[in-house]
Design a protein around this motif. Structure first.
Motif, PDB file in Angstrom:
ATOM      1  N   SER A  79       0.707  -1.149  -0.107  1.00 41.54           N
ATOM      2  CA  SER A  79       0.106  -0.041   0.011  1.00 41.54           C
ATOM      3  C   SER A  79       0.898   1.228  -0.180  1.00 41.54           C
ATOM      4  O   SER A  79       2.068   1.141   0.144  1.00 41.54           O
ATOM      5  CB  SER A  79      -0.930  -0.126   1.363  1.00 41.54           C
ATOM      6  N   SER A  80       0.315   2.361  -0.138  1.00 40.30           N
ATOM      7  CA  SER A  80       0.940   3.661   0.100  1.00 40.30           C
ATOM      8  C   SER A  80       1.467   3.898   1.375  1.00 40.30           C
ATOM      9  O   SER A  80       0.839   3.123   2.366  1.00 40.30           O
ATOM     10  CB  SER A  80      -0.221   4.701  -0.300  1.00 40.30           C
ATOM     11  N   CYS A 119       1.293   6.219   2.866  1.00 35.92           N
ATOM     12  CA  CYS A 119       0.435   7.215   3.523  1.00 35.92           C
ATOM     13  C   CYS A 119      -1.099   6.363   4.311  1.00 35.92           C
ATOM     14  O   CYS A 119      -1.725   7.138   4.786  1.00 35.92           O
ATOM     15  CB  CYS A 119      -0.063   8.357   2.627  1.00 35.92           C
ATOM     16  N   ASP A 120      -0.913   5.174   3.898  1.00 35.51           N
ATOM     17  CA  ASP A 120      -2.423   4.464   4.103  1.00 35.51           C
ATOM     18  C   ASP A 120      -2.273   4.331   5.647  1.00 35.51           C
ATOM     19  O   ASP A 120      -1.408   3.294   6.175  1.00 35.51           O
ATOM     20  CB  ASP A 120      -2.434   3.066   3.420  1.00 35.51           C
ATOM     21  N   SER A 121      -2.862   4.858   6.526  1.00 35.61           N
ATOM     22  CA  SER A 121      -3.195   4.892   7.926  1.00 35.61           C
ATOM     23  C   SER A 121      -3.505   3.491   8.567  1.00 35.61           C
ATOM     24  O   SER A 121      -3.290   3.103   9.440  1.00 35.61           O
ATOM     25  CB  SER A 121      -3.847   5.849   8.504  1.00 35.61           C
ATOM     26  N   GLN A 122      -4.275   2.651   7.763  1.00 37.11           N
ATOM     27  CA  GLN A 122      -4.734   1.442   8.170  1.00 37.11           C
ATOM     28  C   GLN A 122      -3.828   0.225   7.834  1.00 37.11           C
ATOM     29  O   GLN A 122      -4.162  -0.862   8.368  1.00 37.11           O
ATOM     30  CB  GLN A 122      -6.045   1.138   7.534  1.00 37.11           C
ATOM     31  N   LYS A 165      -0.475  -2.057   7.635  1.00 35.98           N
ATOM     32  CA  LYS A 165       0.468  -2.422   8.724  1.00 35.98           C
ATOM     33  C   LYS A 165       1.680  -3.021   8.034  1.00 35.98           C
ATOM     34  O   LYS A 165       1.774  -3.566   6.851  1.00 35.98           O
ATOM     35  CB  LYS A 165      -0.198  -3.525   9.664  1.00 35.98           C
ATOM     36  N   TRP A 166       2.835  -2.873   8.862  1.00 33.74           N
ATOM     37  CA  TRP A 166       4.239  -3.469   8.306  1.00 33.74           C
ATOM     38  C   TRP A 166       4.371  -4.918   8.634  1.00 33.74           C
ATOM     39  O   TRP A 166       3.766  -5.508   9.582  1.00 33.74           O
ATOM     40  CB  TRP A 166       5.057  -2.456   8.999  1.00 33.74           C
ATOM     41  N   LYS A 199       4.553  -2.225   3.780  1.00 29.15           N
ATOM     42  CA  LYS A 199       3.348  -1.813   4.484  1.00 29.15           C
ATOM     43  C   LYS A 199       2.348  -2.166   3.428  1.00 29.15           C
ATOM     44  O   LYS A 199       2.252  -1.992   2.312  1.00 29.15           O
ATOM     45  CB  LYS A 199       3.596  -0.486   4.533  1.00 29.15           C
ATOM     46  N   THR A 236      -4.883  -7.070   7.181  1.00 29.84           N
ATOM     47  CA  THR A 236      -3.584  -6.239   7.429  1.00 29.84           C
ATOM     48  C   THR A 236      -2.398  -7.262   7.205  1.00 29.84           C
ATOM     49  O   THR A 236      -2.409  -8.093   7.767  1.00 29.84           O
ATOM     50  CB  THR A 236      -3.415  -5.145   8.628  1.00 29.84           C
TER      51      THR A 236
END
Length: 100
Positions: free
Chosen positions: A21-22, A24-27, A29-30, A40, A61
Motif C-alpha cells: 500500500s501507500s 500514507c495508508d493509515s490502516q 500495517k508493516w 507496508k 492487514t
C-alpha cells in the motif's frame, strides 16, 4: 460452480499474497515477506479449488500471521464438504490442524 462445469470441490488450496500500500495508508500495517522484504500493506488470503476458482477471499492487514487467518478462510468454507485443505508451511499450526 455448475455453470462453470466444475464439480463440488473436495480439496481446497490456501495461500496468501502480499499487497503493498501507500506509505500514507493509515490502516495498513508493516510485515516482512520473503519476496518483498519489509513492506507496508495487506495480505489477501485465498481458498481456491484445484482449478483456481476462488471460494474464500480474506483481506487483512499484513501484520497478521497466516496461521491466525486460516480459521477465517476455513470457516467460510463450511457446508462445501471439503475433505482436505492444503497450504504452505506458514499455515502449519496446531489450531489449523484442529480446525480441519
Amino acid at each position: 460452480m455448475v455453470d462453470l462445469g466444475v464439480q463440488q470441490p473436495s480439496i481446497v488450496l490456501i495461500d496468501c499474497t502480499a499487497l503493498r500500500s501507500s506509505l500514507c495508508d493509515s490502516q495498513a500495517k508493516w510485515d516482512v515477506s520473503t519476496l518483498c522484504r519489509s513492506f507496508k500493506g495487506y495480505k489477501l488470503h485465498l481458498g481456491t479449488t484445484t482449478e483456481g476458482i476462488i471460494l474464500s477471499p480474506v483481506l487483512k492487514t499484513a501484520n497478521r500471521h497466516d496461521a491466525a487467518l486460516a480459521s477465517d478462510v476455513l470457516s467460510s468454507l463450511q457446508g462445501w464438504g471439503i475433505e482436505l485443505a492444503l497450504g504452505d508451511a506458514a499455515y502449519d499450526s496446531e489450531n489449523v490442524r484442529k480446525a480441519t
